[in-house]
Design a protein around this motif. Sequence first.
Motif, PDB file in Angstrom:
ATOM      1  N   SER A 133       0.636  -1.348   0.358  1.00  9.30           N
ATOM      2  CA  SER A 133       0.215  -0.046  -0.298  1.00  9.30           C
ATOM      3  C   SER A 133       1.019   0.987  -0.242  1.00  9.30           C
ATOM      4  N   HIS A 134       2.767   1.176   0.313  1.00 16.86           N
ATOM      5  CA  HIS A 134       2.804   2.137   0.322  1.00 16.86           C
ATOM      6  C   HIS A 134       3.812   2.307  -0.756  1.00 16.86           C
ATOM      7  N   LEU A 135       4.241   1.027  -1.175  1.00 20.45           N
ATOM      8  CA  LEU A 135       5.230   1.127  -2.471  1.00 20.45           C
ATOM      9  C   LEU A 135       5.159  -0.466  -3.283  1.00 20.45           C
ATOM     10  N   ARG A 136       5.714  -0.290  -4.201  1.00 21.69           N
ATOM     11  CA  ARG A 136       5.487  -1.879  -4.221  1.00 21.69           C
ATOM     12  C   ARG A 136       6.926  -1.769  -5.457  1.00 21.69           C
ATOM     13  N   THR A 137       7.426  -3.044  -5.522  1.00 24.70           N
ATOM     14  CA  THR A 137       9.027  -3.050  -6.446  1.00 24.70           C
ATOM     15  C   THR A 137       9.119  -4.460  -6.771  1.00 24.70           C
ATOM     16  N   PRO A 138       8.272  -4.929  -7.843  1.00 27.20           N
ATOM     17  CA  PRO A 138       8.430  -6.187  -8.274  1.00 27.20           C
ATOM     18  C   PRO A 138       9.733  -6.740  -9.102  1.00 27.20           C
ATOM     19  N   ASN A 139       9.975  -5.630  -9.606  1.00 23.20           N
ATOM     20  CA  ASN A 139      11.565  -5.873 -10.332  1.00 23.20           C
ATOM     21  C   ASN A 139      12.829  -6.381  -9.795  1.00 23.20           C
ATOM     22  N   ILE A 140      12.704  -5.428  -8.348  1.00 26.82           N
ATOM     23  CA  ILE A 140      13.832  -5.651  -7.821  1.00 26.82           C
ATOM     24  C   ILE A 140      13.284  -6.958  -6.686  1.00 26.82           C
ATOM     25  N   ASP A 141      12.259  -7.107  -6.672  1.00 26.27           N
ATOM     26  CA  ASP A 141      11.664  -8.441  -6.020  1.00 26.27           C
ATOM     27  C   ASP A 141      12.249  -9.290  -6.112  1.00 26.27           C
ATOM     28  N   LEU A 194      13.479   3.688  -9.385  1.00 19.40           N
ATOM     29  CA  LEU A 194      14.232   2.846  -8.853  1.00 19.40           C
ATOM     30  C   LEU A 194      14.222   1.378  -9.925  1.00 19.40           C
ATOM     31  N   ASP A 195      13.131   0.961  -8.898  1.00 17.52           N
ATOM     32  CA  ASP A 195      12.783  -0.172  -9.623  1.00 17.52           C
ATOM     33  C   ASP A 195      12.471  -0.785 -10.879  1.00 17.52           C
ATOM     34  N   LEU A 196      11.025   1.048 -11.651  1.00 13.84           N
ATOM     35  CA  LEU A 196      11.414   1.077 -13.277  1.00 13.84           C
ATOM     36  C   LEU A 196      13.063   0.187 -13.946  1.00 13.84           C
ATOM     37  N   SER A 197      14.003   1.147 -13.144  1.00 12.75           N
ATOM     38  CA  SER A 197      15.740   0.993 -14.063  1.00 12.75           C
ATOM     39  C   SER A 197      15.730  -0.217 -13.813  1.00 12.75           C
ATOM     40  N   VAL A 198      15.689  -0.654 -12.644  1.00 13.50           N
ATOM     41  CA  VAL A 198      16.831  -2.489 -12.625  1.00 13.50           C
ATOM     42  C   VAL A 198      15.568  -3.372 -13.008  1.00 13.50           C
ATOM     43  N   GLY A 199      14.482  -2.991 -13.943  1.00 18.56           N
ATOM     44  CA  GLY A 199      13.745  -3.759 -14.408  1.00 18.56           C
ATOM     45  C   GLY A 199      14.085  -3.859 -15.781  1.00 18.56           C
ATOM     46  N   ARG A 200      14.219  -2.799 -16.787  1.00 16.34           N
ATOM     47  CA  ARG A 200      15.549  -2.491 -17.235  1.00 16.34           C
ATOM     48  C   ARG A 200      15.883  -3.503 -17.986  1.00 16.34           C
ATOM     49  N   ILE A 201      17.125  -3.071 -16.633  1.00 18.22           N
ATOM     50  CA  ILE A 201      18.402  -4.183 -17.515  1.00 18.22           C
ATOM     51  C   ILE A 201      18.605  -5.655 -17.068  1.00 18.22           C
ATOM     52  N   LEU A 202      17.366  -6.030 -16.591  1.00 18.91           N
ATOM     53  CA  LEU A 202      16.700  -7.484 -16.306  1.00 18.91           C
ATOM     54  C   LEU A 202      16.491  -7.933 -16.840  1.00 18.91           C
ATOM     55  N   ASP A 203      15.517  -6.899 -18.144  1.00 24.67           N
ATOM     56  CA  ASP A 203      14.887  -7.274 -18.556  1.00 24.67           C
ATOM     57  C   ASP A 203      15.604  -7.802 -20.716  1.00 24.67           C
ATOM     58  N   THR A 204      16.712  -6.488 -20.372  1.00 27.60           N
ATOM     59  CA  THR A 204      17.827  -6.616 -21.716  1.00 27.60           C
ATOM     60  C   THR A 204      18.423  -7.809 -21.834  1.00 27.60           C
ATOM     61  N   LEU A 205      19.260  -8.167 -20.225  1.00 26.89           N
ATOM     62  CA  LEU A 205      20.265  -9.234 -19.552  1.00 26.89           C
ATOM     63  C   LEU A 205      18.933 -10.619 -20.573  1.00 26.89           C
ATOM     64  N   ASP A 206      17.564 -10.615 -20.425  1.00 26.21           N
ATOM     65  CA  ASP A 206      17.171 -11.457 -21.128  1.00 26.21           C
ATOM     66  C   ASP A 206      16.921 -11.757 -22.028  1.00 26.21           C
ATOM     67  N   ARG A 207      16.398 -10.706 -23.217  1.00 25.85           N
ATOM     68  CA  ARG A 207      16.959  -9.798 -24.627  1.00 25.85           C
ATOM     69  C   ARG A 207      18.345 -10.791 -25.672  1.00 25.85           C
ATOM     70  N   MET A 208      18.629 -10.455 -24.268  1.00 25.50           N
ATOM     71  CA  MET A 208      20.332 -10.768 -24.711  1.00 25.50           C
ATOM     72  C   MET A 208      20.949 -12.246 -24.434  1.00 25.50           C
ATOM     73  N   LYS A 209      20.213 -12.884 -23.537  1.00 24.53           N
ATOM     74  CA  LYS A 209      20.000 -14.343 -23.089  1.00 24.53           C
ATOM     75  C   LYS A 209      20.979 -14.607 -22.518  1.00 24.53           C
ATOM     76  N   VAL A 210      21.475 -13.665 -21.434  1.00 18.24           N
ATOM     77  CA  VAL A 210      22.920 -13.954 -20.767  1.00 18.24           C
ATOM     78  C   VAL A 210      22.099 -14.205 -19.594  1.00 18.24           C
ATOM     79  N   SER A 211      20.412 -14.139 -18.714  1.00 19.55           N
ATOM     80  CA  SER A 211      20.192 -13.571 -17.420  1.00 19.55           C
ATOM     81  C   SER A 211      21.559 -15.330 -17.078  1.00 19.55           C
ATOM     82  N   ASP A 212      21.296 -16.141 -17.381  1.00 19.40           N
ATOM     83  CA  ASP A 212      21.420 -17.252 -16.803  1.00 19.40           C
ATOM     84  C   ASP A 212      22.751 -16.682 -16.881  1.00 19.40           C
ATOM     85  N   ASP A 213      23.609 -16.419 -17.666  1.00 24.59           N
ATOM     86  CA  ASP A 213      25.634 -17.140 -17.497  1.00 24.59           C
ATOM     87  C   ASP A 213      26.033 -15.532 -16.076  1.00 24.59           C
TER      88      ASP A 213
END
Length: 499
Positions: free
Chosen positions: A68-76, A286-305
């Motif tokens: 109810s105060h904030l939501r941080t789904p990407n960092i979480d 901040l959470d939006l920014s982290v989400g964009r970084i994680l999505d980029t790693l996914d698109r590059m197919k390097v998240s597992d590495d």
Amino acid sequence: MKSHSDVAKVDKASGVAKTPKFLVSLAMLLVILSFVSTSVAAECPNIVIILADDLGYGSLNSYGANESHLRTPNIDRLAKEGRRFTDANTPSSVCSPTRYGLLTGRYDWRTDQKHGVINTTDPLHIDTSRATLASLLKSVGYRTAAIGKWHLGYGTTTHDFTKPLSPGPLDLGFDYHFAVPQNHGDASGVYVRNREVVGLRSDRTVPAGQSPYGRDYMGIDAPQRVDENVMDELTTDAIGWLQQQQEDTPFFLYFAPVAIHFPYTPSEKTKGQSGSGLYGDWIHELDLSVGRILDTLDRMKVSDDTLVIFTSDNGGVLINEGERPEAVAYRAGLRCNGALRGRKHSIYQGGFRVPFLARWPEHVPAATTCDETISLVDMYATIVALTEPPIPTDAKNAEDSFNVLPAMLGTSMPKPLRSSMIVHSPNGNFAIRRGPWKFIEGKPSPSLKKTPQRDELVAQLYNLEDDPGETNNVLNEHPEIAQQLAALLDKQRDSGRSR
């Protein structure tokens, strides 16, 4: 000294030039070093360290913040797919000393910076002869970048932004640098790319009150940052750099968002989206920014590495009175540092204990929690140990960094990875932790002209296991423990190392 005719002699029978043995040996050595560097890098993960600014222990849903105060789904997402640490600590309760410690594995107070932070025009704080995370990783084949808030100075003296900003991050092992020089909203008002101010037009100074760029700070004749756009522009630059990396070369990105440092300037995408005003909205940014970084790693197919580490440089700014955004968030119910006592700048746990999340699929166990005590200074030794084989290190470097990789990987830990840990506040007040005990020395730096927060400047002892909120000073009940910890603090300061 050999003459030029001695360097390459010709075999009279064959007419073929003979290469001297010393040159053959040198060439073979270079080939071997190149092979070792390439093979080490090939076995290592990509590394992304995201160091948020002023994000407190209780400012994420995964650390207890109510939705109810904030939501941080990407960092979480990093907590769900990786490991959440409950006792991760910064070496200082303020910005630049922590950044120094993270990159060098060394407490900042071992330098001439005994209190406070690096100012906007201060020289480069890290000696270029000192190894850093970037220089070590670069030595084994990584591509490296420092993007975001820098706050560690440039040059050798008080620097002029109209001149090349050298030495700087490129002299510390980073291949690329794009940054806000000091803080969000700092006096420079500009970006730095590599060694230059972005868009610098001339060496003239724009008079105060006559700036054509909308801000009246240092008067640098260059385009001025727009606060509401800074997070987007830093994140976009980091994504661009990631997308340029080659599949066969590992990378190290040190990404330091300006959020959630004051001023609180969420973009139109996040403004008004939280339940705790501008302060909560800025955490959403901040959470939006982290989400964009994680999505980029996914698109590059390097998240597992890729090992992704998310943390903060110190605790949150806690204000409970007045009309500042922090106070508005407090009245809405948000407790930026959770139940911890203190805040940024203080000697209490609210200034040091920070969120710390680590994700590396199939290596770091997913959806797990670790209660091991670690410090951000430990990132140096930990990442060194992560390389295969481990990078050889100089015993003169990283004097305070412990390898906490077992805590990340969830492997057996028969005893605490850290026997003790030193922290300090910006007024030079030291504390030392060992096991459940925390001893606060209660003395300001001798060179400090003013001594704010005088209520903290008394000797104190707390049992953090029984009293995590530091409400009961038990110094009088356990004077022998206080004496032991005081002696250990002196020993580690005098010896020049704690490892």
